[in-house]
Motif scaffolding. Structure first.
Motif, PDB file in Angstrom:
ATOM      1  N   LEU A  59      11.462  32.678 -15.986  1.00 47.64           N
ATOM      2  CA  LEU A  59      11.005  32.557 -14.384  1.00 47.64           C
ATOM      3  C   LEU A  59      12.208  32.532 -13.608  1.00 47.64           C
ATOM      4  CD1 LEU A  59       7.662  30.361 -14.351  1.00 47.64           C
ATOM      5  CD2 LEU A  59       7.960  32.932 -14.406  1.00 47.64           C
ATOM      6  N   LEU A  60      12.676  32.441 -13.918  1.00 48.80           N
ATOM      7  CA  LEU A  60      14.348  32.830 -13.910  1.00 48.80           C
ATOM      8  C   LEU A  60      15.186  33.639 -12.454  1.00 48.80           C
ATOM      9  CD1 LEU A  60      17.213  31.342 -16.891  1.00 48.80           C
ATOM     10  CD2 LEU A  60      15.529  29.762 -15.164  1.00 48.80           C
ATOM     11  N   ALA A  61      13.947  34.983 -12.921  1.00 47.10           N
ATOM     12  CA  ALA A  61      14.289  35.473 -11.652  1.00 47.10           C
ATOM     13  C   ALA A  61      13.746  34.942 -10.102  1.00 47.10           C
ATOM     14  CB  ALA A  61      13.266  37.079 -12.377  1.00 47.10           C
ATOM     15  N   LEU A  62      13.096  34.293 -10.410  1.00 47.00           N
ATOM     16  CA  LEU A  62      12.665  33.030  -8.421  1.00 47.00           C
ATOM     17  C   LEU A  62      13.398  32.553  -9.041  1.00 47.00           C
ATOM     18  CD1 LEU A  62       9.249  32.678  -7.855  1.00 47.00           C
ATOM     19  CD2 LEU A  62       9.072  30.618  -9.075  1.00 47.00           C
ATOM     20  N   VAL A  63      14.526  32.086  -9.232  1.00 45.80           N
ATOM     21  CA  VAL A  63      16.041  31.201  -8.499  1.00 45.80           C
ATOM     22  C   VAL A  63      16.515  32.342  -7.241  1.00 45.80           C
ATOM     23  CG1 VAL A  63      18.043  30.618  -8.708  1.00 45.80           C
ATOM     24  CG2 VAL A  63      16.364  29.938 -10.381  1.00 45.80           C
ATOM     25  N   GLU A  64      16.733  33.369  -7.455  1.00 47.17           N
ATOM     26  CA  GLU A  64      16.915  34.848  -6.300  1.00 47.17           C
ATOM     27  C   GLU A  64      16.357  35.126  -4.961  1.00 47.17           C
ATOM     28  OE1 GLU A  64      19.905  37.204  -4.406  1.00 47.17           O
ATOM     29  OE2 GLU A  64      19.829  35.335  -6.129  1.00 47.17           O
ATOM     30  N   THR A  65      14.880  34.494  -5.415  1.00 48.97           N
ATOM     31  CA  THR A  65      14.434  34.349  -4.673  1.00 48.97           C
ATOM     32  C   THR A  65      14.264  32.953  -4.024  1.00 48.97           C
ATOM     33  OG1 THR A  65      11.841  35.694  -5.375  1.00 48.97           O
ATOM     34  CG2 THR A  65      11.160  34.563  -3.955  1.00 48.97           C
ATOM     35  N   ALA A  66      14.352  31.983  -4.405  1.00 48.83           N
ATOM     36  CA  ALA A  66      14.209  31.204  -3.743  1.00 48.83           C
ATOM     37  C   ALA A  66      15.966  30.713  -2.874  1.00 48.83           C
ATOM     38  CB  ALA A  66      14.694  29.842  -4.765  1.00 48.83           C
ATOM     39  N   ARG A  67      16.751  31.161  -3.426  1.00 50.10           N
ATOM     40  CA  ARG A  67      18.513  31.111  -2.915  1.00 50.10           C
ATOM     41  C   ARG A  67      18.080  32.517  -1.215  1.00 50.10           C
ATOM     42  NH1 ARG A  67      22.394  34.436  -1.728  1.00 50.10           N
ATOM     43  NH2 ARG A  67      21.546  36.038  -2.501  1.00 50.10           N
ATOM     44  N   GLN A  68      17.938  33.341  -1.310  1.00 54.86           N
ATOM     45  CA  GLN A  68      17.584  33.988  -0.037  1.00 54.86           C
ATOM     46  C   GLN A  68      16.625  33.531   1.201  1.00 54.86           C
ATOM     47  OE1 GLN A  68      15.798  37.863  -1.587  1.00 54.86           O
ATOM     48  NE2 GLN A  68      17.580  38.204  -2.901  1.00 54.86           N
ATOM     49  N   ARG A  69      15.972  32.688   0.594  1.00 58.23           N
ATOM     50  CA  ARG A  69      15.249  32.158   1.512  1.00 58.23           C
ATOM     51  C   ARG A  69      14.797  30.428   2.240  1.00 58.23           C
ATOM     52  NH1 ARG A  69       8.908  33.983  -0.407  1.00 58.23           N
ATOM     53  NH2 ARG A  69       9.177  36.378  -0.602  1.00 58.23           N
ATOM     54  N   GLY A  70      16.093  30.467   1.110  1.00 59.04           N
ATOM     55  CA  GLY A  70      16.623  29.165   1.844  1.00 59.04           C
ATOM     56  C   GLY A  70      15.867  27.253   1.246  1.00 59.04           C
ATOM     57  N   ALA A  71      15.144  28.462  -0.270  1.00 58.15           N
ATOM     58  CA  ALA A  71      14.783  27.204  -0.875  1.00 58.15           C
ATOM     59  C   ALA A  71      15.676  26.677  -2.229  1.00 58.15           C
ATOM     60  CB  ALA A  71      13.467  27.608  -1.559  1.00 58.15           C
ATOM     61  N   GLN A  72      15.044  25.097  -2.628  1.00 56.99           N
ATOM     62  CA  GLN A  72      16.167  24.607  -3.238  1.00 56.99           C
ATOM     63  C   GLN A  72      15.421  24.970  -4.519  1.00 56.99           C
ATOM     64  OE1 GLN A  72      19.481  23.345  -3.518  1.00 56.99           O
ATOM     65  NE2 GLN A  72      19.489  23.754  -5.909  1.00 56.99           N
ATOM     66  N   VAL A  73      16.355  24.964  -6.138  1.00 59.93           N
ATOM     67  CA  VAL A  73      16.040  24.797  -7.610  1.00 59.93           C
ATOM     68  C   VAL A  73      16.395  24.214  -7.993  1.00 59.93           C
ATOM     69  CG1 VAL A  73      15.224  26.376  -9.204  1.00 59.93           C
ATOM     70  CG2 VAL A  73      15.129  27.169  -7.035  1.00 59.93           C
ATOM     71  N   TYR A  74      15.168  23.116  -8.973  1.00 56.41           N
ATOM     72  CA  TYR A  74      15.635  21.933  -9.588  1.00 56.41           C
ATOM     73  C   TYR A  74      15.213  22.131 -11.226  1.00 56.41           C
ATOM     74  CZ  TYR A  74      16.896  19.564  -5.524  1.00 56.41           C
ATOM     75  OH  TYR A  74      17.217  19.097  -3.910  1.00 56.41           O
ATOM     76  N   LEU A  75      16.205  21.657 -11.916  1.00 56.30           N
ATOM     77  CA  LEU A  75      15.534  22.094 -13.697  1.00 56.30           C
ATOM     78  C   LEU A  75      15.746  20.816 -14.117  1.00 56.30           C
ATOM     79  CD1 LEU A  75      18.147  24.796 -14.725  1.00 56.30           C
ATOM     80  CD2 LEU A  75      16.166  25.058 -13.520  1.00 56.30           C
TER      81      LEU A  75
END
Length: 189
Positions: A59-75
């Motif tokens: 689901l790493l493609a979701l990281v770019e969406t998060a960056r564009q929308r101002g959400a923070q991704v954690y692992l």
């Protein structure tokens, strides 16, 4: 009946089904699941993903969406010597500082937060069922972590349609999901 043996056999069966998916089918399914998860990615939200290991859905493609929308991704970050996960911020092009566990899950440096500070936790599965229970890798990290949360985040399992079962064995300590998402499903529990 031996519940541990039953779970081991189920893990083998569902891993084999996941592994046998053709590359194009996997890519299409991953894209479909990312599209289904995009509405959860909003400004200011803290969302935990997982680093795909082996044949797990990426689901790493979701990281770019998060960056564009101002959400923070954690692992997830496995605490040394304990059955507990912390979560560290993901930064693109970041190199793992080490790998942990028998699956050699990459661990990334950064300020760790507990699961109860997340809004959404997207969890990998070996299988999920129609009652909202999941069969994980067998380490117990997610269940043990969530058991310690005073305020648990929304729990969504992501996987391929071939990983959906009618019913899986579960125990009292297993934490149910809020949803299971695949290329053909968005099941809410």
């Amino acid at each position: 009946m031996n519940p541990a043996a039953d779970k081991a056999e189920l893990r083998r069966r569902f891993r084999r089904a996941r592994l046998q998916l053709p590359r194009d089918t996997r890519r299409q399914a991953e894209s479909a699941v990312v599209r289904r998860l995009k509405p959860l990615v909003k400004r200011g939200r803290k969302i935990a993903l997982y680093w795909p290991v082996g044949s797990e859905m990426s689901l790493l493609a979701l990281v770019e969406t998060a960056r564009q929308r101002g959400a923070q991704v954690y692992l997830p970050y496995i605490e040394r010597g304990r059955l507990r996960l912390w979560f560290t911020p993901y930064r693109p092009n970041q190199t793992a500082e080490r790998a942990r566990g028998r699956l050699k899950i990459p661990q990334f440096a950064g300020k760790r937060i507990r699961a109860d500070k997340l809004h959404t936790l997207i969890i990998p599965v070996v299988a999920a069922d129609r009652q909202g229970f999941r069969l994980g890798q067998g380490g117990g990290y997610y269940d043990a972590t969530l058991a310690r949360c005073p305020f648990a985040p929304r729990r969504i399992a992501a996987g391929f349609a071939c990983q959906l079962a009618d019913r899986l064995p579960h125990e009292a300590h297993d934490r149910p999901l809020h949803a299971f998402v695949s290329e053909h499903h968005y099941l809410c529990f």
